[in-house]
Design a protein around this motif. Structure first.
Motif, mmCIF file in Angstrom:
data_model
loop_
_atom_site.group_PDB
_atom_site.id
_atom_site.type_symbol
_atom_site.label_atom_id
_atom_site.label_comp_id
_atom_site.label_asym_id
_atom_site.label_seq_id
_atom_site.Cartn_x
_atom_site.Cartn_y
_atom_site.Cartn_z
ATOM 1 N N ARG A 68 -6.695 -4.891 12.170
ATOM 2 C CA ARG A 68 -6.888 -5.358 10.800
ATOM 3 C C ARG A 68 -6.656 -4.227 9.804
ATOM 4 O O ARG A 68 -6.020 -4.420 8.762
ATOM 5 C CB ARG A 68 -8.293 -5.943 10.650
ATOM 6 N N MET A 69 -7.128 -3.026 10.140
ATOM 7 C CA MET A 69 -6.925 -1.883 9.244
ATOM 8 C C MET A 69 -5.457 -1.495 9.175
ATOM 9 O O MET A 69 -4.935 -1.171 8.096
ATOM 10 C CB MET A 69 -7.767 -0.699 9.726
ATOM 11 N N LEU A 70 -4.770 -1.535 10.316
ATOM 12 C CA LEU A 70 -3.343 -1.218 10.313
ATOM 13 C C LEU A 70 -2.562 -2.219 9.481
ATOM 14 O O LEU A 70 -1.605 -1.850 8.773
ATOM 15 C CB LEU A 70 -2.815 -1.183 11.743
ATOM 16 N N PHE A 71 -2.963 -3.471 9.549
ATOM 17 C CA PHE A 71 -2.291 -4.493 8.740
ATOM 18 C C PHE A 71 -2.537 -4.240 7.259
ATOM 19 O O PHE A 71 -1.621 -4.384 6.432
ATOM 20 C CB PHE A 71 -2.787 -5.885 9.137
ATOM 21 N N ARG A 72 -3.761 -3.851 6.917
ATOM 22 C CA ARG A 72 -4.055 -3.530 5.519
ATOM 23 C C ARG A 72 -3.215 -2.327 5.052
ATOM 24 O O ARG A 72 -2.704 -2.315 3.932
ATOM 25 C CB ARG A 72 -5.546 -3.210 5.345
ATOM 26 N N LEU A 73 -3.084 -1.325 5.915
ATOM 27 C CA LEU A 73 -2.263 -0.169 5.565
ATOM 28 C C LEU A 73 -0.800 -0.564 5.379
ATOM 29 O O LEU A 73 -0.114 -0.048 4.491
ATOM 30 C CB LEU A 73 -2.368 0.914 6.646
ATOM 31 N N LEU A 74 -0.328 -1.481 6.201
ATOM 32 C CA LEU A 74 1.044 -1.962 6.070
ATOM 33 C C LEU A 74 1.241 -2.639 4.721
ATOM 34 O O LEU A 74 2.253 -2.406 4.033
ATOM 35 C CB LEU A 74 1.370 -2.926 7.211
ATOM 36 N N LEU A 75 0.279 -3.471 4.311
ATOM 37 C CA LEU A 75 0.367 -4.130 3.007
ATOM 38 C C LEU A 75 0.313 -3.111 1.868
ATOM 39 O O LEU A 75 1.070 -3.209 0.897
ATOM 40 C CB LEU A 75 -0.778 -5.142 2.859
ATOM 41 N N ALA A 76 -0.586 -2.136 1.991
ATOM 42 C CA ALA A 76 -0.692 -1.109 0.953
ATOM 43 C C ALA A 76 0.600 -0.308 0.861
ATOM 44 O O ALA A 76 1.088 0.004 -0.233
ATOM 45 C CB ALA A 76 -1.871 -0.183 1.244
ATOM 46 N N GLY A 77 1.185 0.041 2.017
ATOM 47 C CA GLY A 77 2.445 0.773 2.007
ATOM 48 C C GLY A 77 3.572 -0.030 1.389
ATOM 49 O O GLY A 77 4.430 0.528 0.682
ATOM 50 N N LEU A 78 3.568 -1.348 1.632
ATOM 51 C CA LEU A 78 4.585 -2.210 1.023
ATOM 52 C C LEU A 78 4.465 -2.176 -0.496
ATOM 53 O O LEU A 78 5.473 -2.075 -1.215
ATOM 54 C CB LEU A 78 4.438 -3.639 1.544
ATOM 55 N N SER A 79 3.240 -2.230 -1.005
ATOM 56 C CA SER A 79 3.042 -2.132 -2.457
ATOM 57 C C SER A 79 3.504 -0.785 -2.991
ATOM 58 O O SER A 79 4.134 -0.698 -4.056
ATOM 59 C CB SER A 79 1.567 -2.345 -2.816
ATOM 60 N N GLY A 80 3.195 0.290 -2.258
ATOM 61 C CA GLY A 80 3.624 1.608 -2.694
ATOM 62 C C GLY A 80 5.134 1.689 -2.828
ATOM 63 O O GLY A 80 5.656 2.263 -3.796
ATOM 64 N N PHE A 81 5.842 1.090 -1.879
ATOM 65 C CA PHE A 81 7.307 1.075 -1.950
ATOM 66 C C PHE A 81 7.792 0.227 -3.125
ATOM 67 O O PHE A 81 8.667 0.647 -3.894
ATOM 68 C CB PHE A 81 7.872 0.535 -0.629
ATOM 69 N N LEU A 82 7.215 -0.959 -3.287
ATOM 70 C CA LEU A 82 7.670 -1.856 -4.351
ATOM 71 C C LEU A 82 7.395 -1.291 -5.736
ATOM 72 O O LEU A 82 8.178 -1.506 -6.666
ATOM 73 C CB LEU A 82 6.989 -3.227 -4.204
ATOM 74 N N LEU A 83 6.296 -0.562 -5.880
ATOM 75 C CA LEU A 83 5.948 -0.018 -7.196
ATOM 76 C C LEU A 83 6.983 0.978 -7.706
ATOM 77 O O LEU A 83 7.218 1.071 -8.916
ATOM 78 C CB LEU A 83 4.573 0.656 -7.130
ATOM 79 N N CYS A 84 7.612 1.722 -6.804
ATOM 80 C CA CYS A 84 8.563 2.739 -7.253
ATOM 81 C C CYS A 84 9.980 2.200 -7.383
ATOM 82 O O CYS A 84 10.842 2.876 -7.949
ATOM 83 C CB CYS A 84 8.543 3.947 -6.320
#
Length: 555
Positions: free
Chosen positions: A24-40
């Motif tokens: 579950r934590m890895l999935f949350r990190l994956l979602l957070a990383g996706l946002s980090g990429f999309l933001l830039c």
């Protein structure tokens, strides 16, 4: 005798829960990383501006039901990826700056990206803390908290996600009231609305949120609706204006820490830029500008001043350029980054000294200037750190009714500072930014720098020119529409017609540059106060329930 069977089963259950929690934590990190990429993404490609409106959605799913500490880590991870992607050019800057190897420059840049990323982490932590206590108010809490934290967090320059929206002109128009932070808030609110549409809610929350959602959609529609109307109204009004012919010289000088020799075939007294100026004047330029670039020696050498005056006196056209100015003040020799204006006779008519100096490049901020740490900074920044004096006031250069407000490089990143330069008497003013961005190599940094300045023009409703040594130089109308631009990483000479009316200029934001952020800060403080109050009430209710259940009963 101990029940070994039950102990064994409990241990297995805990072991099963551990991989589940890790996944579950890895999935949350994956979602957070996706946002980090999309933001830039919009910073790197302006045509993908729409991505910025959805970029927060994966992070909001990652933060759902997260505890504040977990939210801090998830936001930090997203923020670090966001700033690493958006400012990847920092590693090349360090190579050009200190000639360090790629591995060391990447390590130093990574530390800086982690520092910047923490601002998103802190915003996410406070958001989750408030969301737990103010259930149903996430739509207001998220943009208020994120904008507040990003505005208050100490950075080398203020970063706005609105910088990636320069091709979405309707979205820009209302920043004449709020500045870039207002558009940041709109983008965050849209992501939250999308998240609330996709995330299942219990019936009570759905009923409670319906009204708030409607108000938020109404605000967004009003923001964009005003943008479409205002954009076309400005286009219509500018058709009635006069135009000014302005010549821009983009020399694409190579970077150097020393004083470079003049280009082959030219001299300090007659640089390549002066030849370009003469061609632009012959083509009809009413005034000409050069960017921040190589040392020219105008303030140091009489021969340079005399030759410039001779070249311009025969043309009758003013010239604006940047150079290093050295003066003795209080028995100390102080250098300034100075923009000079020579009138049509070649005489020095006005000058502006750069007010906002770049930390670690033009001055050492505290505590890094303290003796104990100064030796470290001297070793890291070396020759690049050249202390400069700071100018004391904004200036405007009067060019036949057009009041040109000059700013140097780094100053374009600060909305409130630029708005103070336009102030309450914006009529007839125009912004002129002069920059040297070759330190960053052939990267996206000069494009991002140009985008920042476009927002400054719209915020203050004035024409804007950002002349970058290595390009892309850009010229925009008061509604952000591009009037001309040059190719990046090339020499160029540009003659551009700028619509101009000496009775137009300035905005609500120019007159009240700190109002919106103060309202956001006030809203954040009220939300936190409300959350603390509700938390104390909840503690009292739990205490009363506990007292009732534990009170001894009489016989």
């Amino acid at each position: 005798m101990p029940d070994t069977t039950s102990d064994f089963l409990a241990g297995n259950a805990r072991a099963d829960r551990l991989p589940e929690s890790l996944a579950r934590m890895l999935f949350r990190l994956l979602l957070a990383g996706l946002s980090g990429f999309l933001l830039c993404v919009p910073w790197l490609s302006g045509h993908l501006y729409w991505v910025g409106w959805l970029a927060w959605v994966p992070l909001l799913f990652a933060l759902r039901d997260a505890q504040p500490v977990s939210a801090l880590l998830l936001g930090w991870f997203a923020g670090t990826l966001c700033f690493a992607g958006g400012s990847y050019w920092l590693a090349e800057f360090l190579v050009n700056l200190k000639q360090v190897n790629s591995l060391l420059s990447m390590g130093l840049a990574s530390l800086f990206w982690c520092y910047l990323g923490l601002v998103i982490g802190l915003g996410c932590m406070i958001y989750r803390w408030l969301a737990e206590r103010l259930c149903g108010w996430e739509l207001l809490v998220f943009p208020v908290v994120m904008v507040s934290v990003m505005a208050a967090y100490p950075m080398l320059f203020k970063t706005h996600f609105a910088d990636g929206q320069t091709l979405f002109l309707p979205a820009l128009q209302a920043i004449e009231f709020t500045g870039a932070p207002g558009l940041d808030a709109m983008m965050m609110m849209f992501s939250m609305l999308v998240f609330r549409l996709l995330a299942p809610q219990n019936p009570f929350q759905a009923r409670y949120s319906r009204t708030i959602n409607c108000l938020a959609w109404t605000l967004l529609i009003a923001w964009l609706g005003y943008g479409y109307i205002s954009l076309h109204d400005w286009d219509r009004r500018m058709q009635q204006w006069d135009t000014r012919q302005i010549g821009l010289v983009q020399p694409n000088d190579a970077i150097t820490l020393g004083v470079p020799e003049p280009a082959p075939g030219f001299s300090r007294e007659y640089p390549r830029e002066m030849a370009s100026t003469e061609r632009l004047i012959a083509a009809g330029a009413q005034w000409v500008a050069w960017p921040e670039a190589r040392y020219k020696g105008y303030f140091d050498n009489y021969s340079v001043r005399a030759r410039y005056a001779q070249a311009l006196a025969g043309q009758g056209v003013p010239l604006i350029f940047h150079d290093v100015e050295r003066r003795w003040l209080d028995a100390k020799r102080v250098s300034f980054n100075t923009v000079a204006m020579l009138d049509g006779q070649g005489e020095l008519a006005a000058q502006y000294r750069k007010m906002l100096r770049m930390p670690f490049g033009e001055y050492l901020p505290e505590p890094w200037s303290w003796p104990l740490l100064k030796s470290v900074t001297d070793r890291v920044f070396g020759e690049f750190l050249r202390p400069l004096g700071a100018g004391e006031q904004h200036r405007s250069f009067n060019l036949d009714g057009m009041r040109v407000v000059p700013k140097v490089c780094y100053e374009a990143a600060f909305p409130g500072f630029v708005a103070e330069a336009i102030n309450t008497d914006g009529a007839g003013k125009m912004l002129l930014f002069l920059s040297q961005d070759n330190w960053f190599g052939e990267t996206s940094q000069p494009f991002q720098h140009a985008n920042m300045s476009i927002l400054r023009g719209v915020e203050n409703r004035v024409p804007m020119v950002h002349l970058i040594n290595n390009g892309p130089s850009v010229v925009t109308a008061p509604n952000g529409r591009r009037l001309a631009n040059t190719a990046a990483f090339n020499r160029a000479e540009l003659l551009v017609s700028i619509p101009f009316d000496d009775s137009v200029g300035g905005s609500f934001y120019s007159r009240h540059p700190h109002l919106f952020l103060n309202l956001v800060y006030g809203s954040a403080a009220m939300l936190m106060g409300w959350a603390l109050w509700r938390g104390r009430l909840a503690v009292r209710r739990r205490a009363r329930r506990y007292n009732r259940t534990t009170r001894p009963t009489g016989n």
